[in-house]
Design a protein around this motif. Structure first.
Motif, PDB file in Angstrom:
ATOM      1  N   ALA A 178      19.253  -9.064   3.397  1.00 26.26           N
ATOM      2  CA  ALA A 178      18.064  -8.799   4.216  1.00 26.26           C
ATOM      3  C   ALA A 178      17.485  -7.429   3.879  1.00 26.26           C
ATOM      4  CB  ALA A 178      18.405  -8.904   5.698  1.00 26.26           C
ATOM      5  N   THR A 179      17.081  -7.250   2.633  1.00 27.86           N
ATOM      6  CA  THR A 179      16.440  -5.993   2.239  1.00 27.86           C
ATOM      7  C   THR A 179      14.967  -6.021   2.647  1.00 27.86           C
ATOM      8  OG1 THR A 179      15.808  -6.885   0.079  1.00 27.86           O
ATOM      9  CG2 THR A 179      17.981  -5.844   0.248  1.00 27.86           C
ATOM     10  N   ALA A 180      14.340  -4.853   2.605  1.00 32.49           N
ATOM     11  CA  ALA A 180      12.924  -4.777   2.963  1.00 32.49           C
ATOM     12  C   ALA A 180      12.085  -5.654   2.041  1.00 32.49           C
ATOM     13  CB  ALA A 180      12.446  -3.330   2.913  1.00 32.49           C
ATOM     14  N   ALA A 181      12.438  -5.671   0.750  1.00 35.81           N
ATOM     15  CA  ALA A 181      11.682  -6.486  -0.204  1.00 35.81           C
ATOM     16  C   ALA A 181      11.823  -7.969   0.108  1.00 35.81           C
ATOM     17  CB  ALA A 181      12.156  -6.195  -1.627  1.00 35.81           C
ATOM     18  N   GLU A 185       8.704 -10.388   1.443  1.00 38.23           N
ATOM     19  CA  GLU A 185       8.351 -11.587   0.677  1.00 38.23           C
ATOM     20  C   GLU A 185       8.430 -12.830   1.559  1.00 38.23           C
ATOM     21  OE1 GLU A 185       7.584 -14.610  -1.918  1.00 38.23           O
ATOM     22  OE2 GLU A 185       7.100 -12.477  -2.098  1.00 38.23           O
ATOM     23  N   ARG A 186       9.507 -12.943   2.304  1.00 36.81           N
ATOM     24  CA  ARG A 186       9.709 -14.148   3.114  1.00 36.81           C
ATOM     25  C   ARG A 186       8.736 -14.219   4.282  1.00 36.81           C
ATOM     26  NH1 ARG A 186      15.013 -16.484   2.069  1.00 36.81           N
ATOM     27  NH2 ARG A 186      16.077 -15.224   0.504  1.00 36.81           N
ATOM     28  N   MET A 187       8.254 -13.078   4.751  1.00 36.45           N
ATOM     29  CA  MET A 187       7.308 -13.052   5.877  1.00 36.45           C
ATOM     30  C   MET A 187       5.856 -13.013   5.406  1.00 36.45           C
ATOM     31  SD  MET A 187       8.950 -13.179   8.786  1.00 36.45           S
ATOM     32  CE  MET A 187       7.704 -12.571   9.921  1.00 36.45           C
ATOM     33  N   SER A 188       5.625 -13.135   4.116  1.00 40.36           N
ATOM     34  CA  SER A 188       4.272 -12.959   3.583  1.00 40.36           C
ATOM     35  C   SER A 188       3.300 -14.044   4.047  1.00 40.36           C
ATOM     36  CB  SER A 188       4.307 -12.921   2.054  1.00 40.36           C
ATOM     37  OG  SER A 188       4.832 -14.129   1.529  1.00 40.36           O
ATOM     38  N   GLY A 189       3.817 -15.155   4.524  1.00 37.22           N
ATOM     39  CA  GLY A 189       2.932 -16.203   5.031  1.00 37.22           C
ATOM     40  C   GLY A 189       2.445 -15.966   6.444  1.00 37.22           C
ATOM     41  N   ASN A 190       2.912 -14.902   7.073  1.00 38.05           N
ATOM     42  CA  ASN A 190       2.475 -14.564   8.430  1.00 38.05           C
ATOM     43  C   ASN A 190       1.615 -13.312   8.375  1.00 38.05           C
ATOM     44  OD1 ASN A 190       5.240 -16.076   8.817  1.00 38.05           O
ATOM     45  ND2 ASN A 190       4.154 -16.231  10.760  1.00 38.05           N
ATOM     46  N   ILE A 191       0.344 -13.471   8.651  1.00 39.61           N
ATOM     47  CA  ILE A 191      -0.607 -12.363   8.542  1.00 39.61           C
ATOM     48  C   ILE A 191      -0.742 -11.639   9.878  1.00 39.61           C
ATOM     49  CG2 ILE A 191      -3.025 -11.779   8.127  1.00 39.61           C
ATOM     50  CD1 ILE A 191      -3.133 -14.101   6.174  1.00 39.61           C
TER      51      ILE A 191
END
Length: 212
Positions: A178-181, A185-191
Motif C-alpha cells: 500500500a504505497t502512495a504510488a 494508481e488504484r484510486m485514479s478512477g475516483n475524481i
C-alpha cells in the motif's frame, strides 16, 4: 454559342432535380403509430438482491441502471450521479465485495447479488475505519465524491491484500504494498474536483497500516 432556348445541364441542377423528384413521389417518412408505441413501451423485469444487508425486490424497466435503482427506487442516495458515464467514480458501490461503477451496470444483471453502499459501511454512530480516517485526515471537502471514494478505498485495500497487481506494481512476482504510488494508481478512477487527493491517500495509508 448556345441559343436562349437550349437546355443547360449542370451537376448541381441534376442533383437538385433528382432530390425534388424523390420527395414528390415518396413524401415525408412517418413512422407507423403502432411501431412507435411498441418501441417506447418499457420491458419490465423483477430483480431481487440484498442492499446493505436488507433483501430488496423491485420491478424495473430492464434499462434501469443499478445507480438509478438504488437512488430513485430504493432511495439509497449515498451513491452519487456525477458524470453518468463511468468516468468520475462518484457512484462506486461494492457488489460481492468488489467495487463497480453503478451507473455502468443494469440492475437486472445483479439478481441475487449483495450490494453495499456507503450507508452499509457505517453510520455516524458507528463509522467504518475508512470513514473515520477520511474525517480525521480531511479527505473530503464538498463531500460529493466521498461516498464513492470511501467505497473504492475499502475495495482497494482488499485488492492489495489479495495480491492483485496494478499498473503501478513494479514486480508482479511479489505481493503489492500500500504505497502512495499504488494507492494513487488504484484510486485514479475516483475524481475529487476539490483536490483532496493527498489527504485521501493519507487516510487510506493509515487504515492500511492498521490492517498490516
Amino acid at each position: 454559342m448556345q441559343n436562349p432556348g437550349d437546355l443547360e445541364l449542370t451537376r448541381r441542377g441534376v442533383l437538385m432535380g433528382s432530390a425534388a423528384a424523390v420527395a414528390l413521389t415518396t413524401g415525408p417518412f412517418t413512422e407507423p403509430a403502432h411501431a412507435a408505441a411498441k418501441r417506447q413501451e418499457p420491458i419490465l423485469s423483477t430483480v431481487s438482491f440484498t442492499v446493505n444487508g436488507k433483501p430488496r425486490r423491485l420491478e424495473l424497466d430492464t434499462r434501469t441502471t443499478l445507480l438509478d435503482a438504488l437512488r430513485d427506487h430504493l432511495h439509497v442516495t449515498g451513491p452519487k450521479k456525477g458524470c453518468d458515464h463511468g468516468q468520475c467514480g462518484a457512484c462506486t458501490v461494492l457488489v460481492a465485495g468488489r467495487r463497480i461503477n453503478a451507473c455502468l451496470t443494469l440492475a437486472v444483471m445483479h439478481e441475487g447479488d449483495s450490494v453495499t453502499t456507503i450507508e452499509g459501511l457505517g453510520l455516524p454512530d458507528g463509522l467504518h475505519p475508512m470513514q473515520a480516517a477520511f474525517v480525521k485526515h480531511d479527505g473530503y471537502q464538498c463531500g460529493y465524491c466521498t461516498p464513492g471514494q470511501i467505497c473504492s478505498a475499502v475495495a482497494v485495500l482488499d485488492e492489495i491484500k489479495a495480491g492483485i497487481p496494478s499498473h503501478a506494481s513494479t514486480d508482479l512476482t511479489t505481493p503489492p504494498q500500500a504505497t502512495a504510488a499504488e494507492l494513487r494508481e488504484r484510486m485514479s478512477g475516483n475524481i475529487c474536483r476539490c483536490g483532496a487527493y493527498s489527504n485521501i491517500v493519507d487516510a487510506i495509508t493509515e487504515v492500511a497500516g492498521r490492517q498490516a
